[in-house]
Design an enzyme around this catalytic site. Structure first.
Site, PDB file in Angstrom:
ATOM      1  CB  CYS A 131      17.551  -4.450  -0.117  1.00  0.00           C
ATOM      2  SG  CYS A 131      16.371  -4.485  -1.483  1.00  0.00           S
ATOM      3  CB  VAL A 144      -0.978   0.003   1.195  1.00  0.00           C
ATOM      4  CG1 VAL A 144      -0.248   0.052   2.525  1.00  0.00           C
ATOM      5  CG2 VAL A 144      -1.975   1.153   1.089  1.00  0.00           C
ATOM      6  CB  CYS A 189      11.821 -10.074   0.480  1.00  0.00           C
ATOM      7  SG  CYS A 189      13.491  -9.791  -0.192  1.00  0.00           S
ATOM      8  N   GLY A 231       8.116   4.248  -1.330  1.00  0.00           N
ATOM      9  CA  GLY A 231       7.117   4.398  -0.283  1.00  0.00           C
ATOM     10  C   GLY A 231       7.696   4.457   1.113  1.00  0.00           C
TER      11      GLY A 231
END
Length: 357
Positions: free
Chosen positions: A101, A11, A197, A125
């Protein structure tokens, strides 16, 4: 402006894209493919969960009328993030791969791709802010302290800050979700990601063994005097401050206080042995591009969710930094980041090095 927007499928990056397109910018959406199923120990017969994120990002980009691309950076990610993650654990450190990252992928490879596409800026974001003052770009905390991500952005350079936008830096998470809901974005209620991740189940040791191709070697638990207390299952399964999952009977609660990859030992001690006032920090990046010429007083944060603490900081001639805290800190952990703050401004940061207490 022409902006390349990094879209994870979550989001936050989706709302960043919406805010920028609503402001009349020419935006291009992209998702970085960073690892394959085999890197995360997922069967090739199964669809990697990151593909669902790609489809969410693609849906948002389509709704916003943005071109959208997937860039395959998996080889670079393996070399600069996964391999370093594995090597750090094998050397008794506890790394933060999200920092690498950001450093090598989002503000390294992605910035290169943005220039190829003719974009003026990249946008993400992240919850952080960038200001320009007195000829320098400043990296600042987000307005919402519960979402502030400035800690994982300390490696940014002046050039990267000059060409990066953080549209969410002045917003709270509730406002972000409201904007997503009002915009009809498919991921308005999507939960935030929690795990690393490429370690979707949280089993770091399994991923390390997968990439080394061999099981870790058991060794001895010892006390501070070297007395053997029992056997451990490999140093990659332990981190400084840990007390759960030790698997041996001990008189009273004991904590991991040191890891020695050369001797393959894990030192256990009482909680008081976890406290130290000093951290030696390497691979240091000063946001201004210039190291101070004299010691300074500032606050220092040594893990993501910990409030920063007052310390005296002394830059060394070799580029490393010595941090002396006013009060002893619990479980200063090699491999984690030490990040310096002057109020809400990030001065810089680096990686905590192994050292004797």
């Amino acid at each position: 402006m022409k902006i390349l927007v990094a879209m994870s499928g979550g989001v936050d990056s989706s709302v960043a894209a919406r805010l920028l397109t609503d402001a009349g910018n020419e935006c291009i959406g992209c998702t970085m493919k960073l690892y394959g199923n085999e890197d995360a120990g997922i069967s090739r017969a199964h669809t990697c969960c990151s593909l669902d994120d790609v489809e969410d990002a693609r849906s948002v980009a389509h709704r916003l009328g943005m071109p959208y691309y997937v860039f395959n950076f998996s080889d670079d990610f393996r070399a600069t993030v996964i391999d370093k993650f594995v090597d750090s654990y094998l050397h008794g450190m506890t790394p933060n791969p999200c920092i690498d990252c950001n450093r090598y992928m989002k503000f390294g490879k992605l910035y290169e791709r943005a220039k190829i596409l003719g974009c003026d800026h990249i946008a993400t974001g992240h919850y952080a802010r960038i200001e320009y003052r007195d000829g320098k770009y400043l990296l600042k905390k987000a307005v919402d302290p519960s979402k502030d991500q400035s800690y994982v952005l300390y490696a940014m350079t002046q050039d990267e800050l000059a060409h990066t936008l953080f549209p969410l830096g002045g917003m709270c998470k509730t406002e972000t979700r409201r904007v997503a809901d009002e915009g009809g974005l498919i991921n308005a209620d999507k939960p935030d990601s929690q795990d690393i991740c490429f370690v979707p189940d949280g089993d770091y040791a399994r991923i390390i063994e997968l990439h080394t191709g061999k099981p870790t070697t058991p060794g001895n638990f010892v006390d501070r005097d070297g007395n053997i207390l029992g056997r451990h299952n490999g140093i990659i399964r332990y981190t400084i401050g840990q007390h759960k999952g030790l698997g041996i009977p001990l008189p009273g609660k004991r904590y991991v206080s040191a890891l020695d990859p050369v001797k393959n030992t894990v030192t256990l001690g009482e909680e008081a042995e976890l406290y130290s006032s000093h951290a030696h920090v390497g691979d240091f990046n000063w946001i201004s591009g210039e190291a101070p010429t004299a010691p300074l007083r500032c606050k220092v944060k040594i893990r993501y969710r910990q409030p920063e603490q007052w310390a005296s900081v002394c830059p060394d001639a070799d580029g490393t930094v010595n941090v002396t805290f006013d009060e002893p800190q619990r479980a200063i952990t090699p491999g984690q980041a030490a990040v310096l703050y002057d109020g809400d401004t990030v001065l810089g940061g680096g990686v905590i090095l192994p050292s004797d207490r």
